[in-house]
Design a protein around this motif. Sequence first.
Motif, PDB file in Angstrom:
ATOM      1  N   ALA A 195      -7.826   2.540  -7.408  1.00 27.98           N
ATOM      2  CA  ALA A 195      -7.275   2.550  -6.044  1.00 27.98           C
ATOM      3  C   ALA A 195      -8.412   2.721  -5.028  1.00 27.98           C
ATOM      4  O   ALA A 195      -8.389   2.124  -3.954  1.00 27.98           O
ATOM      5  CB  ALA A 195      -6.245   3.673  -5.897  1.00 27.98           C
TER       6      ALA A 195
ATOM      7  N   LEU B  31       0.812  -1.214   0.000  1.00 23.74           N
ATOM      8  CA  LEU B  31       0.000   0.000   0.000  1.00 23.74           C
ATOM      9  C   LEU B  31       0.844   1.261   0.000  1.00 23.74           C
ATOM     10  O   LEU B  31       0.330   2.346  -0.221  1.00 23.74           O
ATOM     11  CB  LEU B  31      -0.933   0.002   1.201  1.00 23.74           C
ATOM     12  CG  LEU B  31      -1.992  -1.099   1.166  1.00 23.74           C
ATOM     13  CD1 LEU B  31      -2.905  -0.999   2.361  1.00 23.74           C
ATOM     14  CD2 LEU B  31      -2.805  -1.057  -0.100  1.00 23.74           C
ATOM     15  N   GLY B  32       2.136   1.130   0.222  1.00 23.26           N
ATOM     16  CA  GLY B  32       2.983   2.309   0.199  1.00 23.26           C
ATOM     17  C   GLY B  32       3.573   2.580  -1.163  1.00 23.26           C
ATOM     18  O   GLY B  32       4.249   3.569  -1.368  1.00 23.26           O
ATOM     19  N   LYS B  33       3.322   1.681  -2.084  1.00 22.67           N
ATOM     20  CA  LYS B  33       3.896   1.838  -3.420  1.00 22.67           C
ATOM     21  C   LYS B  33       2.793   1.656  -4.445  1.00 22.67           C
ATOM     22  O   LYS B  33       1.732   1.144  -4.147  1.00 22.67           O
ATOM     23  CB  LYS B  33       4.988   0.785  -3.636  1.00 22.67           C
ATOM     24  CG  LYS B  33       6.193   0.983  -2.729  1.00 22.67           C
ATOM     25  CD  LYS B  33       7.171  -0.130  -2.923  1.00 22.67           C
ATOM     26  CE  LYS B  33       8.353   0.034  -1.970  1.00 22.67           C
ATOM     27  NZ  LYS B  33       9.254  -1.103  -2.011  1.00 22.67           N
ATOM     28  N   PRO B  34       3.041   2.029  -5.691  1.00 23.60           N
ATOM     29  CA  PRO B  34       2.010   1.847  -6.701  1.00 23.60           C
ATOM     30  C   PRO B  34       1.659   0.370  -6.847  1.00 23.60           C
ATOM     31  O   PRO B  34       2.545  -0.487  -6.880  1.00 23.60           O
ATOM     32  CB  PRO B  34       2.663   2.369  -7.976  1.00 23.60           C
ATOM     33  CG  PRO B  34       3.799   3.202  -7.519  1.00 23.60           C
ATOM     34  CD  PRO B  34       4.251   2.627  -6.223  1.00 23.60           C
TER      35      PRO B  34
ATOM     36  N   VAL C 233       5.202   8.328  -3.336  1.00 26.20           N
ATOM     37  CA  VAL C 233       4.363   7.263  -2.783  1.00 26.20           C
ATOM     38  C   VAL C 233       3.316   6.824  -3.806  1.00 26.20           C
ATOM     39  O   VAL C 233       3.121   7.467  -4.835  1.00 26.20           O
ATOM     40  CB  VAL C 233       3.641   7.742  -1.505  1.00 26.20           C
ATOM     41  CG1 VAL C 233       4.637   8.160  -0.427  1.00 26.20           C
ATOM     42  CG2 VAL C 233       2.697   8.903  -1.820  1.00 26.20           C
ATOM     43  N   GLY C 234       2.605   5.750  -3.477  1.00 23.87           N
ATOM     44  CA  GLY C 234       1.545   5.255  -4.339  1.00 23.87           C
ATOM     45  C   GLY C 234       0.228   5.968  -4.099  1.00 23.87           C
ATOM     46  O   GLY C 234       0.091   6.779  -3.173  1.00 23.87           O
ATOM     47  N   LEU C 235      -0.752   5.635  -4.924  1.00 26.67           N
ATOM     48  CA  LEU C 235      -2.045   6.308  -4.835  1.00 26.67           C
ATOM     49  C   LEU C 235      -2.801   5.989  -3.552  1.00 26.67           C
ATOM     50  O   LEU C 235      -3.679   6.743  -3.143  1.00 26.67           O
ATOM     51  CB  LEU C 235      -2.908   5.899  -6.034  1.00 26.67           C
ATOM     52  CG  LEU C 235      -2.799   6.787  -7.271  1.00 26.67           C
ATOM     53  CD1 LEU C 235      -3.538   6.161  -8.438  1.00 26.67           C
ATOM     54  CD2 LEU C 235      -3.359   8.176  -6.987  1.00 26.67           C
ATOM     55  N   PHE C 236      -2.470   4.867  -2.915  1.00 30.00           N
ATOM     56  CA  PHE C 236      -3.211   4.508  -1.700  1.00 30.00           C
ATOM     57  C   PHE C 236      -2.963   5.515  -0.579  1.00 30.00           C
ATOM     58  O   PHE C 236      -3.829   5.701   0.279  1.00 30.00           O
ATOM     59  CB  PHE C 236      -2.859   3.089  -1.256  1.00 30.00           C
ATOM     60  CG  PHE C 236      -3.438   2.030  -2.147  1.00 30.00           C
ATOM     61  CD1 PHE C 236      -4.764   1.635  -2.021  1.00 30.00           C
ATOM     62  CD2 PHE C 236      -2.677   1.454  -3.142  1.00 30.00           C
ATOM     63  CE1 PHE C 236      -5.316   0.679  -2.858  1.00 30.00           C
ATOM     64  CE2 PHE C 236      -3.219   0.492  -3.981  1.00 30.00           C
ATOM     65  CZ  PHE C 236      -4.545   0.105  -3.845  1.00 30.00           C
ATOM     66  N   ASP C 237      -1.822   6.169  -0.588  1.00 30.85           N
ATOM     67  CA  ASP C 237      -1.591   7.237   0.394  1.00 30.85           C
ATOM     68  C   ASP C 237      -2.578   8.383   0.175  1.00 30.85           C
ATOM     69  O   ASP C 237      -3.099   8.978   1.119  1.00 30.85           O
ATOM     70  CB  ASP C 237      -0.155   7.783   0.279  1.00 30.85           C
ATOM     71  CG  ASP C 237       0.857   6.873   0.931  1.00 30.85           C
ATOM     72  OD1 ASP C 237       0.763   5.645   0.722  1.00 30.85           O
ATOM     73  OD2 ASP C 237       1.746   7.382   1.642  1.00 30.85           O
ATOM     74  N   PHE C 238      -2.828   8.685  -1.080  1.00 29.42           N
ATOM     75  CA  PHE C 238      -3.784   9.741  -1.410  1.00 29.42           C
ATOM     76  C   PHE C 238      -5.201   9.334  -0.999  1.00 29.42           C
ATOM     77  O   PHE C 238      -5.962  10.144  -0.456  1.00 29.42           O
ATOM     78  CB  PHE C 238      -3.726  10.041  -2.913  1.00 29.42           C
ATOM     79  CG  PHE C 238      -4.779  10.985  -3.402  1.00 29.42           C
ATOM     80  CD1 PHE C 238      -4.878  12.275  -2.898  1.00 29.42           C
ATOM     81  CD2 PHE C 238      -5.697  10.589  -4.358  1.00 29.42           C
ATOM     82  CE1 PHE C 238      -5.862  13.152  -3.344  1.00 29.42           C
ATOM     83  CE2 PHE C 238      -6.684  11.448  -4.815  1.00 29.42           C
ATOM     84  CZ  PHE C 238      -6.774  12.734  -4.295  1.00 29.42           C
ATOM     85  N   ILE C 239      -5.558   8.082  -1.247  1.00 26.86           N
ATOM     86  CA  ILE C 239      -6.896   7.598  -0.871  1.00 26.86           C
ATOM     87  C   ILE C 239      -7.076   7.701   0.648  1.00 26.86           C
ATOM     88  O   ILE C 239      -8.137   8.101   1.138  1.00 26.86           O
ATOM     89  CB  ILE C 239      -7.104   6.137  -1.335  1.00 26.86           C
ATOM     90  CG1 ILE C 239      -6.865   6.006  -2.845  1.00 26.86           C
ATOM     91  CG2 ILE C 239      -8.481   5.632  -0.938  1.00 26.86           C
ATOM     92  CD1 ILE C 239      -7.706   6.864  -3.719  1.00 26.86           C
TER      93      ILE C 239
ATOM     94  N   ALA D 221       4.325   8.420  -7.180  1.00 27.80           N
ATOM     95  CA  ALA D 221       5.548   7.759  -7.629  1.00 27.80           C
ATOM     96  C   ALA D 221       5.480   7.377  -9.111  1.00 27.80           C
ATOM     97  O   ALA D 221       6.469   7.503  -9.837  1.00 27.80           O
ATOM     98  CB  ALA D 221       5.797   6.522  -6.778  1.00 27.80           C
TER      99      ALA D 221
END
Lengths: 166, 116
Positions: A76, A12-15, B96-102, B76
């Motif tokens: 997402a 969850l910390g990366k794409p 970071v990935g999109l889940f941080d935004f979510i 990222a």
Amino acid sequence: MAEDSPGFVVDLGKPASPAAAGSEKADDCPECVIDLSKLKNRGSAEPPAWGVLILVGRGTYGHWDDAYSATQVANALVASEAGATFLLYGDGVFLVAKEQDPAALGYINNLHTLRDFLDLGGKILVEEQSLAQRGLGTDDLHPGVEIIDRTRLVREIGRHQVALTF
Amino acid sequence: MATLTILLNRGPLISEYAELALKLAGRAADKGHRVNLYCYIDGVWAPHVKADKGYENEGRLLREALAKGVQVKICARCAEARDVTAEDTVPGIPQVGLFDFITWLKESDKVLTFTG
């Protein structure tokens, strides 16, 4: 995405990416497991209490990255078990044009991502006047999308907690 | 105190969107609000402005916002697509990935998108 697996693992910390699937055991990171079967069955259940409306008013491919990037946010969201609804208006309606094939342009086909989105319980709404203005109708659109009028459009804006514009 | 999340989809200089987003982030932080800024699509270019300039610029506004406690993250995938590395950007901003935004969306009282 893996079609029949009960769940796959995403950092969850990366794409998220297909390459990430199965790369980490669920025991190592229980919160990283996304239950795909649960998400796919969600379409017939009650909609999530919290949802995001994703408005797309620009066409696909070309030099604008907005439509493609909107599909990434949408997937997402549904993977996070949040509600997500696309609302396509203006040139954004081309995002769900049936049998689109940008291979000759060298772009990834957005329909691949949108099929996952629909499978995971997402909804796609298309504003009817925008379609008519472009000479398009139901037969020109990918199956599973819903055409709505402007009264419903306003209602959908009010029904969601967050609106993101692309 | 409320939580505000800003989605910045446009880069610096070509339009006013990045400047407006950063000024708004700073002012909201001044008022004591918790502010998150996610740099998405061409928004990843805003943190690329690092050096001082003789004119108003998004890099300075971004550094000020960070100093005020604004949380800033970079998509990222968008950065990778544009070859924007961590070394290229204002220090202290994770990719970071999109889940941080979510997660930020779910925690927010208000969300603003700067797309143009």
